[in-house]
Design a protein around this motif. Structure first.
Motif: not given
Length: 232
Positions: A135-136, A163-165, A177-180, A206-210
């Motif tokens: 679940l996000s 952003l998403m958790v 924790f990621n960016f979308t 979706l990724s965490n931008a390194r």
């Protein structure tokens, strides 16, 4: 195949809620600023007002005026795809997305390109359709360009980021924790002056931008439908 060095099931670090809270506050500030940009609204010629001289208002808005607002609720389905170096895991996603928008401009351009620019904010609940179920909760800000065709059909292009958790990490991601970032297109079909059926396609990344390792990223083709309400 890239190994995943962090055990699955790890929850977000203690600093993540603080970061997420700060970004939500920035998002709220952007929404307030966008609304202030359209003031004063009472001086505008609004699409849902009756025409001068007592004539009946048109059956559909045709063109949205600066300051007009949108409330839409969308539901959608997405399927993960292996493009642009994304993770290979095959997952399906369910999206539940209310959104609020405000038109930033009077009608722009002529002919095919005639339209208006709109600012959107979208909180979302996202659920993986397969197991283990994740679940996000996310929030995004987008810009949307509505094409004014003079008919019941109003196509649009849109794009932005959020952003998403999540309650767990997706495969290939070193963080919950990621960016979308996302882009898409769709249309509103007005069946009254205020109400419209909405359909859209969205390419959702979706990724965490390194900010963590690994960072394979997740790419999703998503399709959304919903009901929109527009008002001055």
């Amino acid at each position: 195949m890239e190994t995943d060095p962090i055990p699955r099931g790890r929850r977000p670090a203690g600093a993540i809620p603080v970061v997420a809270g700060g970004l939500v506050m920035l998002w709220l500030g952007a929404a307030v600023a966008a609304q202030e940009m359209t003031a004063p609204r009472l001086a505008l010629v609004l699409p849902l007002q009756a025409a001068a001289g007592g004539e009946a208002a048109p059956a559909v808005p045709g063109e949205l005026r600066k300051g007009s607002q949108e409330f839409t609720f969308l539901v959608g389905y997405g399927e993960q795809v292996e493009v642009f170096g994304g993770a290979e895991e095959d997952r399906e996603f369910l999206f539940f997305t209310p959104r609020w928008g405000i038109v930033l401009t009077e009608p722009l351009g002529e002919g095919f390109w005639r339209g208006g620019l709109e600012f959107l904010t979208e909180p979302s609940a996202i659920i993986t359709a397969d197991t283990p179920r994740i679940l996000s909760g996310g929030i995004a800000a987008l810009l949307k360009y509505n094409f004014y065709t003079g008919t019941r059909l109003m196509p649009f292009l849109e794009g932005g980021a959020g952003l998403m958790v999540s309650t767990d990490r997706l495969q290939g991601q070193g963080s919950s924790f990621n960016f979308t970032p996302q882009v898409g297109a769709g249309f509103h079909y007005f069946f009254t002056r205020e109400w419209a059926i909405t359909s859209a396609y969205r390419f959702w990344h979706l990724s965490n931008a390194r900010t963590a390792s690994p960072n394979a990223g997740v790419n999703v083709h998503s399709f959304l439908v919903g009901l929109a309400y527009f008002f001055p």
